[in-house]
Design a protein around this motif. Structure first.
Motif, PDB file in Angstrom:
ATOM      1  N   ASP A  56       0.809  -1.213   0.000  1.00 49.65           N
ATOM      2  CA  ASP A  56       0.000   0.000   0.000  1.00 49.65           C
ATOM      3  C   ASP A  56       0.843   1.263   0.000  1.00 49.65           C
ATOM      4  O   ASP A  56       0.417   2.302  -0.490  1.00 49.65           O
ATOM      5  CB  ASP A  56      -0.938   0.014   1.214  1.00 49.65           C
ATOM      6  CG  ASP A  56      -2.010  -1.057   1.099  1.00 49.65           C
ATOM      7  OD1 ASP A  56      -2.292  -1.483  -0.038  1.00 49.65           O
ATOM      8  OD2 ASP A  56      -2.548  -1.456   2.140  1.00 49.65           O
ATOM      9  N   SER A  59       3.913   3.395  -4.657  1.00 48.82           N
ATOM     10  CA  SER A  59       3.195   4.174  -5.653  1.00 48.82           C
ATOM     11  C   SER A  59       2.734   3.207  -6.740  1.00 48.82           C
ATOM     12  O   SER A  59       3.252   2.100  -6.874  1.00 48.82           O
ATOM     13  CB  SER A  59       4.104   5.246  -6.246  1.00 48.82           C
ATOM     14  OG  SER A  59       5.099   4.645  -7.051  1.00 48.82           O
ATOM     15  N   GLU A  60       1.770   3.645  -7.496  1.00 53.16           N
ATOM     16  CA  GLU A  60       1.261   2.809  -8.589  1.00 53.16           C
ATOM     17  C   GLU A  60       2.375   2.526  -9.599  1.00 53.16           C
ATOM     18  O   GLU A  60       2.463   1.424 -10.140  1.00 53.16           O
ATOM     19  CB  GLU A  60       0.075   3.509  -9.258  1.00 53.16           C
ATOM     20  CG  GLU A  60      -0.814   2.597 -10.043  1.00 53.16           C
ATOM     21  CD  GLU A  60      -1.549   1.574  -9.196  1.00 53.16           C
ATOM     22  OE1 GLU A  60      -2.001   0.583  -9.786  1.00 53.16           O
ATOM     23  OE2 GLU A  60      -1.674   1.730  -7.975  1.00 53.16           O
ATOM     24  N   ARG A  63       4.437  -0.306  -8.369  1.00 53.38           N
ATOM     25  CA  ARG A  63       3.710  -1.571  -8.496  1.00 53.38           C
ATOM     26  C   ARG A  63       3.745  -2.065  -9.946  1.00 53.38           C
ATOM     27  O   ARG A  63       3.939  -3.243 -10.206  1.00 53.38           O
ATOM     28  CB  ARG A  63       2.276  -1.397  -8.015  1.00 53.38           C
ATOM     29  CG  ARG A  63       1.582  -2.707  -7.732  1.00 53.38           C
ATOM     30  CD  ARG A  63       0.146  -2.497  -7.295  1.00 53.38           C
ATOM     31  NE  ARG A  63      -0.017  -1.665  -6.136  1.00 53.38           N
ATOM     32  CZ  ARG A  63      -0.129  -2.109  -4.890  1.00 53.38           C
ATOM     33  NH1 ARG A  63      -0.098  -3.398  -4.668  1.00 53.38           N
ATOM     34  NH2 ARG A  63      -0.294  -1.280  -3.893  1.00 53.38           N
ATOM     35  N   VAL A  64       3.583  -1.145 -10.876  1.00 52.19           N
ATOM     36  CA  VAL A  64       3.649  -1.502 -12.299  1.00 52.19           C
ATOM     37  C   VAL A  64       5.055  -2.007 -12.640  1.00 52.19           C
ATOM     38  O   VAL A  64       5.213  -2.996 -13.355  1.00 52.19           O
ATOM     39  CB  VAL A  64       3.248  -0.307 -13.191  1.00 52.19           C
ATOM     40  CG1 VAL A  64       3.554  -0.583 -14.654  1.00 52.19           C
ATOM     41  CG2 VAL A  64       1.777   0.018 -13.007  1.00 52.19           C
ATOM     42  N   MET A  98      -2.077  -6.440 -11.793  1.00 49.61           N
ATOM     43  CA  MET A  98      -2.629  -5.143 -11.410  1.00 49.61           C
ATOM     44  C   MET A  98      -4.112  -5.272 -11.046  1.00 49.61           C
ATOM     45  O   MET A  98      -4.586  -4.616 -10.124  1.00 49.61           O
ATOM     46  CB  MET A  98      -2.428  -4.120 -12.532  1.00 49.61           C
ATOM     47  CG  MET A  98      -0.962  -3.829 -12.814  1.00 49.61           C
ATOM     48  SD  MET A  98       0.009  -3.392 -11.353  1.00 49.61           S
ATOM     49  CE  MET A  98      -0.712  -1.821 -10.932  1.00 49.61           C
ATOM     50  N   GLN A 102      -6.037  -4.449  -7.339  1.00 50.28           N
ATOM     51  CA  GLN A 102      -7.275  -3.694  -7.174  1.00 50.28           C
ATOM     52  C   GLN A 102      -8.323  -4.525  -6.443  1.00 50.28           C
ATOM     53  O   GLN A 102      -9.034  -4.023  -5.585  1.00 50.28           O
ATOM     54  CB  GLN A 102      -7.827  -3.260  -8.530  1.00 50.28           C
ATOM     55  CG  GLN A 102      -9.153  -2.527  -8.408  1.00 50.28           C
ATOM     56  CD  GLN A 102      -9.719  -2.141  -9.751  1.00 50.28           C
ATOM     57  OE1 GLN A 102      -9.006  -2.011 -10.738  1.00 50.28           O
ATOM     58  NE2 GLN A 102     -11.021  -1.951  -9.800  1.00 50.28           N
ATOM     59  N   LYS A 138      -7.624   2.639 -11.805  1.00 56.50           N
ATOM     60  CA  LYS A 138      -6.334   1.939 -11.803  1.00 56.50           C
ATOM     61  C   LYS A 138      -6.086   1.172 -13.095  1.00 56.50           C
ATOM     62  O   LYS A 138      -4.952   0.853 -13.410  1.00 56.50           O
ATOM     63  CB  LYS A 138      -6.243   0.989 -10.613  1.00 56.50           C
ATOM     64  CG  LYS A 138      -6.141   1.720  -9.300  1.00 56.50           C
ATOM     65  CD  LYS A 138      -5.862   0.773  -8.172  1.00 56.50           C
ATOM     66  CE  LYS A 138      -5.701   1.548  -6.881  1.00 56.50           C
ATOM     67  NZ  LYS A 138      -5.322   0.699  -5.774  1.00 56.50           N
TER      68      LYS A 138
END
Length: 179
Positions: A56, A59-60, A63-64, A98, A102, A138
């Motif tokens: 969490d 950052s996105e 994660r990518v 991803m 979510q 997302k």
């Protein structure tokens, strides 16, 4: 006559000992294989848990990048003929990771990932799920990948999913991660 019976009984006893030894060694091999699978499952479970639930603070973009790193290791393009399938499977796998992030929340990420993989068996249902994801906040950055997947024929989609799943099964054939 007694000598023949004795020799026959002796051969049977020797064969039984040999068979018992080979059963024991086979059981030992199976125990090692099972232990290796448990180690790999535990490692992949920890990775999925980290990726989906514990990250969490990530950052996105991080994660990518992590999803990309994982897929780079799993989906190695072996030949030019396989390039389309490998790249498509890699993109699809990253999208699934991803989507897992979510969907998972505080649930069991291994179970959630298994549910996502199980959904791939029904291409129409799976395509609908991807379409919904591409429209979410997302999923926006994956909308091009998802649309590229969705624009394929049913047979091609099935082939991409099969290629991805075969690569994931190939992961199980690797040496155990932990000893």
């Amino acid at each position: 006559m007694k000598q023949q019976k004795f020799e026959k009984a002796f051969r049977q006893a020797v064969n039984k000992v040999i068979t018992d030894d080979s059963r024991e060694s086979e059981l030992l091999k199976q125990k090692k294989i099972i232990a290796g699978c448990k180690n790999k499952l535990a490692a992949s479970g920890m990775l999925l848990y980290y990726f989906s639930c514990c990250g969490d603070d990530q950052s996105e973009a991080k994660r990518v990048a992590l999803a990309n790193d994982i897929s780079e290791k799993l989906f190695v393009n072996k030949s030019p003929e396989e390039e389309f399938w490998s790249l498509s499977a890699k993109d699809l796998f990253e999208t699934l990771l991803m989507l897992l992030a979510q969907e998972c929340g505080n649930n069991n990420p291994v179970k959630e990932f298994y549910n996502l993989l199980a959904m791939t068996q029904d291409i129409q249902k799976f395509s609908n799920k991807l379409e919904q994801f591409s429209q979410s906040d997302k999923g926006q950055q994956f909308s091009k990948i998802i649309q590229r997947f969705l624009s394929n024929s049913e047979a091609t989609k099935t082939g991409i999913v099969a290629h991805m799943n075969n690569q994931l099964l190939g992961f199980n054939d690797m040496e155990p991660l932990c000893s």
